[in-house]
Design an enzyme around this catalytic site. Structure first.
Site, mmCIF file in Angstrom:
data_model
loop_
_atom_site.group_PDB
_atom_site.id
_atom_site.type_symbol
_atom_site.label_atom_id
_atom_site.label_comp_id
_atom_site.label_asym_id
_atom_site.label_seq_id
_atom_site.Cartn_x
_atom_site.Cartn_y
_atom_site.Cartn_z
ATOM 1 N N SER A 78 0.818 -1.210 0.000
ATOM 2 C CA SER A 78 0.000 0.000 0.000
ATOM 3 C C SER A 78 0.857 1.267 0.000
ATOM 4 O O SER A 78 0.472 2.277 -0.588
ATOM 5 C CB SER A 78 -0.979 -0.002 1.175
ATOM 6 O OG SER A 78 -0.327 -0.334 2.371
ATOM 7 N N ASP A 118 8.144 -3.136 -5.673
ATOM 8 C CA ASP A 118 6.736 -2.809 -5.423
ATOM 9 C C ASP A 118 6.326 -1.524 -6.140
ATOM 10 O O ASP A 118 5.208 -1.402 -6.631
ATOM 11 C CB ASP A 118 6.467 -2.716 -3.911
ATOM 12 C CG ASP A 118 7.571 -2.003 -3.139
ATOM 13 O OD1 ASP A 118 8.529 -1.487 -3.766
ATOM 14 O OD2 ASP A 118 7.486 -1.949 -1.895
HETATM 15 O O1 PMV Z 1 7.589 -7.554 2.477
HETATM 16 P P1 PMV Z 1 7.376 -7.110 1.094
HETATM 17 O O2 PMV Z 1 6.191 -7.718 0.429
HETATM 18 O O3 PMV Z 1 7.428 -5.634 0.927
HETATM 19 O O4 PMV Z 1 8.599 -7.701 0.239
HETATM 20 C C1 PMV Z 1 9.934 -7.427 0.553
HETATM 21 C C2 PMV Z 1 10.819 -8.046 -0.465
HETATM 22 C C3 PMV Z 1 12.304 -7.842 -0.203
HETATM 23 O O5 PMV Z 1 13.014 -8.409 -1.304
HETATM 24 C C4 PMV Z 1 12.729 -8.570 1.059
HETATM 25 C C5 PMV Z 1 12.664 -6.377 -0.073
HETATM 26 C C6 PMV Z 1 12.609 -5.585 -1.362
HETATM 27 O O6 PMV Z 1 12.382 -4.376 -1.282
HETATM 28 O O7 PMV Z 1 12.845 -6.146 -2.441
#
Ligand code: PMV
Length: 286
Positions: A78, A118
Site C-alpha cells: 500500500s 513494489d
Molecule cells: O515484504 P514485502 O512484500 O514488501 O517484500 C519485501 C521483499 C524484499 O526483497 C525482502 C525487499 C525488497 O524491497 O525487495
C-alpha cells in the site's frame, strides 16, 4: 481527478533482489485510489502522500483523499501504491521512468531499504522481471497464471527481516551469497517457464526458491504449514511471498486442484485471499 495503482505480490527472488539480483513481481487486482483537488488544508498524517506532494506538488494547497481496496495487513504494497498514485495525480503526464525514480526515492527516504520492485509493479502493472533499483524493468507477457494466495494472519516486518538477512550475510558471507546466486538462477529460469506457461515447472521452481528462503531464516512455522498443506492438496509448488516471517504465501494449482488447495490452506490456519495477478498499472480513473 482520481488515480489508482495496483498492489503487488512477489513471485520469485525476494531478498536476493536487495543485493543486485533479479526478481519477478506481479501486480494484483486490488487497487488503491488517490483523489486530488485544490483546497486549503493538507493532510499531515500521511507520510508517503506528504512526501510525494513535497516532491511534485510545487507548494500548492491540495486536498487529498485515499481509498484502498486492500488492507495494509496483507503486505500488498500500500505504501508504494499510494506514493505512485499521488505522484501521478500531481503530474499525470510524467512518464513511467520519472514516476519510478521519484517514488523509489521517497520510499527509500522513509523506509531506508528496498529494491523498488513494489514501486515498479504499481506503475507498470502486469508481471515484471525486475532488477534492484529499476536497473531492469521488463514486462513479461504471462497469461492465465493459476495463483492461489494465502494470508498467514501475521503482519511481516519487512525492515527487520531485511536487517536479519544482512546480519546473517555479515556472519556467513559465502553461504548467503551462494544462496542469492542460486535464487538468481531460479528467477531466470522461472522467467522462461512462465512465458511458456509451464506451470508445473514454475511450481517446482517455487519449491526450490522456498528451500533457499528457509535457509536464509525468513520462513515461519505458519508459512511452512500452509505451504505444506497446499502441496499436499496437489499444488504444483508453493512459497512465501515478500519479506517472509508472515504476510502471504503463494501456490500454483491447476484448475481442478484449486478448491482442494484453498481448503487445505484454510485448514492450516490461513486466510485465502482472492486476487487476480497481472493487473493494470497506475491509471486515471474515469
Ligand atoms: O515484504 P514485502 O512484500 O514488501 O517484500 C519485501 C521483499 C524484499 O526483497 C525482502 C525487499 C525488497 O524491497 O525487495
Amino acid at each position: 481527478m482520481t488515480i489508482s495503482a495496483p498492489g503487488k505480490l512477489m513471485l520469485f527472488g525476494e531478498h536476493a533482489v536487495v543485493y543486485g539480483y533479479p526478481c519477478i513481481v506481479t501486480a494484483i487486482s486490488e487497487r488503491l485510489e488517490v483523489a486530488i483537488a485544490q483546497a486549503d488544508d493538507m493532510p499531515k498524517d500521511r507520510r508517503f502522500v506528504d512526501a510525494a506532494i513535497q516532491a511534485w506538488g510545487g507548494g500548492k494547497n491540495l486536498k487529498l483523499s485515499t481509498k484502498s481496496a486492500f488492507s495494509g495487513k496483507y503486505g500488498f504494497g500500500s505504501s508504494s501504491a499510494v506514493t505512485v498514485a499521488t505522484l501521478k495525480a500531481l503530474k499525470p503526464d510524467a512518464d513511467n521512468r520519472k514516476v519510478f525514480d521519484a517514488a523509489y526515492k521517497i520510499i527509500l527516504n522513509i523506509q531506508g531499504v528496498g529494491s523498488g520492485f513494489d514501486v515498479a509493479a504499481a506503475i507498470y502493472g502486469g508481471t515484471l522481471y525486475f532488477v534492484t533499483g529499476g536497473k531492469v524493468i521488463e514486462p513479461l507477457a504471462v497469461s492465465d497464471m493459476p495463483l492461489v494466495v494465502g494470508y498467514t494472519g501475521v503482519k511481516a516486518d519487512t525492515k527487520t527481516l531485511i536487517a536479519d538477512v544482512a546480519g546473517k550475510r555479515a556472519k556467513e558471507a559465502e553461504k548467503v551469497d551462494r544462496i542469492f546466486k542460486a535464487i538468481g538462477k531460479i528467477v531466470d529460469e522461472a522467467k522462461i517457464k512462465m512465458l511458456e506457461g509451464d506451470w508445473e515447472r514454475v511450481g517446482r521452481l517455487m519449491d526450490f526458491d522456498q528451500d533457499y528462503l528457509r535457509d536464509l531464516g525468513v520462513s515461519s512455522e505458519k508459512l511452512e504449514a500452509m505451504i505444506k498443506a497446499a502441496k499436499g492438496a496437489g499444488a504444483y509448488g508453493a512459497k512465501l511471498s515478500g519479506a517472509g516471517g508472515g504476510d502471504c504465501m503463494i501456490a500454483l494449482a491447476s484448475l481442478d486442484k484449486r478448491k482442494a488447495v484453498e481448503e487445505a490452506v484454510t485448514r492450516a490456519g490461513g486466510e485465502v485471499v482472492h486476487v487476480a495477478p497481472n493487473a493494470e498499472g497506475v491509471r486515471v480513473e474515469p
